[in-house]
Motif scaffolding. Structure first.
Motif, PDB file in Angstrom:
ATOM      1  N   SER A  20       0.849  -1.193   0.000  1.00  0.00           N
ATOM      2  CA  SER A  20       0.000   0.000   0.000  1.00  0.00           C
ATOM      3  C   SER A  20       0.883   1.241   0.000  1.00  0.00           C
ATOM      4  CB  SER A  20      -0.940  -0.030   1.213  1.00  0.00           C
ATOM      5  OG  SER A  20      -1.954   0.944   1.074  1.00  0.00           O
ATOM      6  N   GLU A  21       0.241   2.410   0.079  1.00  0.00           N
ATOM      7  CA  GLU A  21       1.022   3.660   0.059  1.00  0.00           C
ATOM      8  C   GLU A  21       0.628   4.548   1.235  1.00  0.00           C
ATOM      9  OE1 GLU A  21      -1.393   5.884  -0.479  1.00  0.00           O
ATOM     10  OE2 GLU A  21      -1.868   6.032  -2.631  1.00  0.00           O
ATOM     11  N   SER A  22       1.354   5.669   1.347  1.00  0.00           N
ATOM     12  CA  SER A  22       1.327   6.437   2.590  1.00  0.00           C
ATOM     13  C   SER A  22       0.009   7.155   2.879  1.00  0.00           C
ATOM     14  CB  SER A  22       2.475   7.457   2.564  1.00  0.00           C
ATOM     15  OG  SER A  22       2.399   8.220   1.369  1.00  0.00           O
TER      16      SER A  22
ATOM     17  N   GLY B 210       1.694   8.395  -4.688  1.00  0.00           N
ATOM     18  CA  GLY B 210       1.896   9.221  -5.887  1.00  0.00           C
ATOM     19  C   GLY B 210       2.563   8.479  -7.029  1.00  0.00           C
ATOM     20  N   GLU B 211       2.306   8.999  -8.231  1.00  0.00           N
ATOM     21  CA  GLU B 211       2.835   8.387  -9.459  1.00  0.00           C
ATOM     22  C   GLU B 211       4.364   8.301  -9.432  1.00  0.00           C
ATOM     23  OE1 GLU B 211       0.832   7.307 -12.085  1.00  0.00           O
ATOM     24  OE2 GLU B 211       2.566   6.725 -13.288  1.00  0.00           O
ATOM     25  N   SER B 212       5.016   9.262  -8.752  1.00  0.00           N
ATOM     26  CA  SER B 212       6.491   9.275  -8.787  1.00  0.00           C
ATOM     27  C   SER B 212       7.082   8.044  -8.109  1.00  0.00           C
ATOM     28  CB  SER B 212       7.032  10.555  -8.159  1.00  0.00           C
ATOM     29  OG  SER B 212       6.573  10.634  -6.836  1.00  0.00           O
ATOM     30  N   SER B 213       6.258   7.307  -7.342  1.00  0.00           N
ATOM     31  CA  SER B 213       6.765   6.062  -6.728  1.00  0.00           C
ATOM     32  C   SER B 213       6.661   4.857  -7.661  1.00  0.00           C
ATOM     33  CB  SER B 213       5.970   5.735  -5.459  1.00  0.00           C
ATOM     34  OG  SER B 213       6.321   6.611  -4.427  1.00  0.00           O
ATOM     35  N   LYS B 214       5.970   5.037  -8.791  1.00  0.00           N
ATOM     36  CA  LYS B 214       5.762   3.868  -9.674  1.00  0.00           C
ATOM     37  C   LYS B 214       7.006   3.692 -10.547  1.00  0.00           C
ATOM     38  CE  LYS B 214       2.610   3.054 -13.134  1.00  0.00           C
ATOM     39  NZ  LYS B 214       1.351   3.199 -13.872  1.00  0.00           N
ATOM     40  N   ASN B 215       8.145   3.505  -9.890  1.00  0.00           N
ATOM     41  CA  ASN B 215       9.410   3.502 -10.637  1.00  0.00           C
ATOM     42  C   ASN B 215      10.228   2.246 -10.345  1.00  0.00           C
ATOM     43  OD1 ASN B 215      10.965   3.802  -8.244  1.00  0.00           O
ATOM     44  ND2 ASN B 215      10.508   5.980  -8.223  1.00  0.00           N
TER      45      ASN B 215
ATOM     46  N   PRO C  71      -8.924  -2.243  -4.945  1.00  0.00           N
ATOM     47  CA  PRO C  71      -8.891  -0.864  -5.433  1.00  0.00           C
ATOM     48  C   PRO C  71      -9.569   0.097  -4.463  1.00  0.00           C
ATOM     49  CG  PRO C  71     -10.574  -2.138  -6.591  1.00  0.00           C
ATOM     50  CD  PRO C  71      -9.823  -3.114  -5.739  1.00  0.00           C
ATOM     51  N   THR C  72      -8.965   1.273  -4.271  1.00  0.00           N
ATOM     52  CA  THR C  72      -9.562   2.266  -3.372  1.00  0.00           C
ATOM     53  C   THR C  72      -9.826   3.601  -4.063  1.00  0.00           C
ATOM     54  OG1 THR C  72      -7.423   3.090  -2.592  1.00  0.00           O
ATOM     55  CG2 THR C  72      -8.379   1.228  -1.358  1.00  0.00           C
ATOM     56  N   THR C  73      -9.586   3.672  -5.395  1.00  0.00           N
ATOM     57  CA  THR C  73     -10.026   4.864  -6.155  1.00  0.00           C
ATOM     58  C   THR C  73     -11.061   4.402  -7.169  1.00  0.00           C
ATOM     59  OG1 THR C  73      -8.354   4.651  -7.904  1.00  0.00           O
ATOM     60  CG2 THR C  73      -7.759   6.013  -5.996  1.00  0.00           C
ATOM     61  N   LEU C  74     -11.860   5.377  -7.658  1.00  0.00           N
ATOM     62  CA  LEU C  74     -12.861   5.020  -8.668  1.00  0.00           C
ATOM     63  C   LEU C  74     -12.159   4.534  -9.936  1.00  0.00           C
ATOM     64  CD1 LEU C  74     -15.831   4.938  -9.558  1.00  0.00           C
ATOM     65  CD2 LEU C  74     -15.598   7.357 -10.229  1.00  0.00           C
TER      66      LEU C  74
ATOM     67  N   ARG D 130     -15.356   6.661  -0.123  1.00  0.00           N
ATOM     68  CA  ARG D 130     -15.904   7.832   0.583  1.00  0.00           C
ATOM     69  C   ARG D 130     -14.825   8.805   1.019  1.00  0.00           C
ATOM     70  NH1 ARG D 130     -19.876   4.723   4.450  1.00  0.00           N
ATOM     71  NH2 ARG D 130     -21.413   4.050   2.919  1.00  0.00           N
ATOM     72  N   SER D 131     -13.617   8.298   1.256  1.00  0.00           N
ATOM     73  CA  SER D 131     -12.551   9.202   1.720  1.00  0.00           C
ATOM     74  C   SER D 131     -11.791   9.859   0.561  1.00  0.00           C
ATOM     75  CB  SER D 131     -11.568   8.432   2.615  1.00  0.00           C
ATOM     76  OG  SER D 131     -11.087   7.293   1.935  1.00  0.00           O
ATOM     77  N   LEU D 132     -12.194   9.540  -0.674  1.00  0.00           N
ATOM     78  CA  LEU D 132     -11.475  10.130  -1.823  1.00  0.00           C
ATOM     79  C   LEU D 132     -11.754  11.623  -1.932  1.00  0.00           C
ATOM     80  CD1 LEU D 132     -12.016   7.863  -4.973  1.00  0.00           C
ATOM     81  CD2 LEU D 132      -9.861   8.399  -3.828  1.00  0.00           C
TER      82      LEU D 132
HETATM   83  P1  NAD Z   1      -3.336   6.866  -7.409  1.00  0.00           P
HETATM   84  O1  NAD Z   1      -3.165   5.461  -7.089  1.00  0.00           O
HETATM   85  O2  NAD Z   1      -2.138   7.746  -7.369  1.00  0.00           O
HETATM   86  O3  NAD Z   1      -4.445   7.480  -6.454  1.00  0.00           O
HETATM   87  C1  NAD Z   1      -4.813   8.852  -6.610  1.00  0.00           C
HETATM   88  C2  NAD Z   1      -4.688   9.586  -5.273  1.00  0.00           C
HETATM   89  O4  NAD Z   1      -5.739   9.149  -4.414  1.00  0.00           O
HETATM   90  C3  NAD Z   1      -3.393   9.343  -4.517  1.00  0.00           C
HETATM   91  O5  NAD Z   1      -2.988  10.552  -3.928  1.00  0.00           O
HETATM   92  C4  NAD Z   1      -3.801   8.349  -3.427  1.00  0.00           C
HETATM   93  O6  NAD Z   1      -2.985   8.446  -2.281  1.00  0.00           O
HETATM   94  C5  NAD Z   1      -5.215   8.781  -3.140  1.00  0.00           C
HETATM   95  N1  NAD Z   1      -6.128   7.748  -2.630  1.00  0.00           N
HETATM   96  C6  NAD Z   1      -6.273   6.496  -3.130  1.00  0.00           C
HETATM   97  N2  NAD Z   1      -7.299   5.881  -2.523  1.00  0.00           N
HETATM   98  C7  NAD Z   1      -7.794   6.752  -1.623  1.00  0.00           C
HETATM   99  C8  NAD Z   1      -8.885   6.714  -0.718  1.00  0.00           C
HETATM  100  N3  NAD Z   1      -9.715   5.670  -0.664  1.00  0.00           N
HETATM  101  N4  NAD Z   1      -9.097   7.783   0.079  1.00  0.00           N
HETATM  102  C9  NAD Z   1      -8.294   8.885  -0.022  1.00  0.00           C
HETATM  103  N5  NAD Z   1      -7.281   8.999  -0.877  1.00  0.00           N
HETATM  104  C10 NAD Z   1      -7.033   7.952  -1.671  1.00  0.00           C
HETATM  105  O7  NAD Z   1      -3.970   7.071  -8.861  1.00  0.00           O
HETATM  106  P2  NAD Z   1      -5.213   6.404  -9.616  1.00  0.00           P
HETATM  107  O8  NAD Z   1      -5.888   7.543 -10.280  1.00  0.00           O
HETATM  108  O9  NAD Z   1      -5.991   5.483  -8.771  1.00  0.00           O
HETATM  109  O10 NAD Z   1      -4.474   5.522 -10.706  1.00  0.00           O
HETATM  110  C11 NAD Z   1      -3.606   6.100 -11.661  1.00  0.00           C
HETATM  111  C12 NAD Z   1      -2.590   5.065 -12.058  1.00  0.00           C
HETATM  112  O11 NAD Z   1      -3.262   3.957 -12.628  1.00  0.00           O
HETATM  113  C13 NAD Z   1      -1.603   5.545 -13.101  1.00  0.00           C
HETATM  114  O12 NAD Z   1      -0.328   5.129 -12.738  1.00  0.00           O
HETATM  115  C14 NAD Z   1      -2.041   4.852 -14.374  1.00  0.00           C
HETATM  116  O13 NAD Z   1      -0.968   4.626 -15.259  1.00  0.00           O
HETATM  117  C15 NAD Z   1      -2.605   3.568 -13.830  1.00  0.00           C
HETATM  118  N6  NAD Z   1      -3.609   2.922 -14.685  1.00  0.00           N
HETATM  119  C16 NAD Z   1      -3.447   1.606 -14.946  1.00  0.00           C
HETATM  120  C17 NAD Z   1      -4.377   0.950 -15.715  1.00  0.00           C
HETATM  121  C18 NAD Z   1      -4.235  -0.522 -15.963  1.00  0.00           C
HETATM  122  O14 NAD Z   1      -5.018  -1.082 -16.727  1.00  0.00           O
HETATM  123  N7  NAD Z   1      -3.302  -1.173 -15.322  1.00  0.00           N
HETATM  124  C19 NAD Z   1      -5.489   1.628 -16.227  1.00  0.00           C
HETATM  125  C20 NAD Z   1      -5.623   2.973 -15.939  1.00  0.00           C
HETATM  126  C21 NAD Z   1      -4.660   3.620 -15.159  1.00  0.00           C
END
Ligand code: NAD
Ligand code: GLY
Length: 344
Positions: A41-43, A72-77, A128-131, A171-173
């Protein structure tokens, strides 16, 4: 809870619903054999949901080790990727163990690629925790890291063994990040589903999350089952992305992916209008997404051409013919600048 099953090179379930995170351990147990789970996971996400995930895994009898990197994206390295591989090795994960990716697309892509590479491949779970991650990156098995030369330039196709999407975690997004994911949701409506599009038009940001995420995942499942390795139908998922990637790169990644995709979609539908063009532009505005860019066509042309999906002298543009019906149009590089100009 809704369940969507993917039958590709691997069969797996995608579970979508409220209150699912505490069931992670029990669901992982059903996959069999594993003794240790490495939670990645991340910070930002780990302090919110890490303990719930760890507690659930431990209650199901797993030994749990957690790897947390800066958000953040800068960690995907490559550096973080290698560090994660070393962490897996130091903790002696075996081929029957599991990785669980808790976070947005950055965590999913990085942890997925590490799982695909470690011991030539161990199983992993996407949480997954983002939309965006819920409707797109957690499904379909694309994993990657960025290289200094560009985004997602090293990676592997490797399907997860389970996707567990707890809609409560959205909900926290922050609203801006939720809106970015909405650009991908709108994309599915324009590509494949007039009813989904109409629901989004009616409800705006208040759309029913479980239902809409499930529908998007079903649509992506169908594409992945038809074209797992992205040689044909899956290319349509690039709607808005080809020029969107150019906009994102020109902004030096200061503009978010979702906003760049929205502007890219607006450009293609204006450049090649169809009767539904006004509805497509209107829905982007309703969701607070941009339909314009200030960048010049020359710049967009240059950055769009550096997209890795270019094939020889042709760029495959995805063009809406109507809501629910889009075409893959191979476009000669020489015509691309005129096309972009027409859409600005
Ligand atoms: P991300 O993972 O950086 O999340 C966006 C932000 O939301 C970050 O700051 C994160 O800390 C925060 N966050 C995440 N979940 C949270 C939560 N529940 N509550 C509060 N904050 C939260 O970015 P993203 O938009 O989820 O994904 C973008 C990445 O996905 C890119 O690297 C892109 O290349 C990749 N991607 C991959 C595919 C694939 O098929 N593999 C498809 C589309 C995008
Ligand atoms: N995000 C595009 C794909 O999975 O193909």
């Amino acid at each position: 809870m809704n369940t969507v099953t993917v039958r590709a090179s691997k069969q797996y379930d995608i579970l979508i619903g409220s209150g699912l995170l505490p069931t992670l351990g029990a669901e992982a147990k059903k996959l069999g054999k594993a003794r240790t789970v490495c939670l990645v996971s991340e910070s930002t996400v780990y302090p919110l949901y890490g303990k719930a995930a760890e507690d659930s895994l431990k209650s199901a009898g797993f030994s749990v080790v957690s790897y947390v990197f800066p958000a953040g994206e800068s960690s995907k390295n490559g550096t973080v990727f290698l560090d994660l591989l070393n962490f897996l090795a130091e903790n002696k994960l075996t081929r029957s163990d599991l990785v669980a990716a808790l976070g947005g697309g950055v965590v999913g892509d990085l942890a997925g690629f590490a799982a695909a590479s470690y011991l030539r491949g161990i199983r992993f779970i996407q949480v997954p925790t983002t939309l965006l991650a819920a409707v797109d990156s957690s499904v379909g098995g694309k994993t990657a890291i960025d290289l200094p030369a560009g985004k997602n330039l090293a990676g592997a196709f490797c399907q997860p063994s389970l996707v567990l999407c707890d809609t409560d975690t959205l909900r926290s997004l922050p609203e801006e990040i939720f809106r970015d994911g909405c650009a991908e949701v709108i994309k599915y409506g324009v590509l494949y589903d007039r009813d989904l599009f109409a629901h989004l038009e009616e409800e705006g940001l208040a759309f029913h999350r479980e239902t809409v995420i499930t529908r998007c995942v079903e649509l992506k499942r169908d594409v992945v089952m038809e074209d797992e390795f992205d040689t044909g139908a899956r290319m349509k998922l690039n709607l808005g992305h080809t020029i969107g990637h150019g906009i994102e790169a020109k902004s030096h990644f200061q503009l978010s992916h979702g906003k760049a995709v929205a502007a890219g979609l607006a450009i293609v539908t204006r450049a090649c209008p169809c009767p539904d063009t006004p509805r497509i532009l209107a829905i982007l505005e309703k969701f607070g997404l941009p339909t314009k860019t200030d960048y010049a066509s020359d710049d967009l042309y240059t950055y769009t051409l550096s997209d890795k999906k270019r094939a020889g002298g042709t760029v495959n543009l995805i063009i809406p013919r109507a809501i629910g019906d889009c075409a893959i149009v191979p476009t000669p590089v020489e015509s691309l600048k005129t096309f972009i100009q027409a859409g600005l």
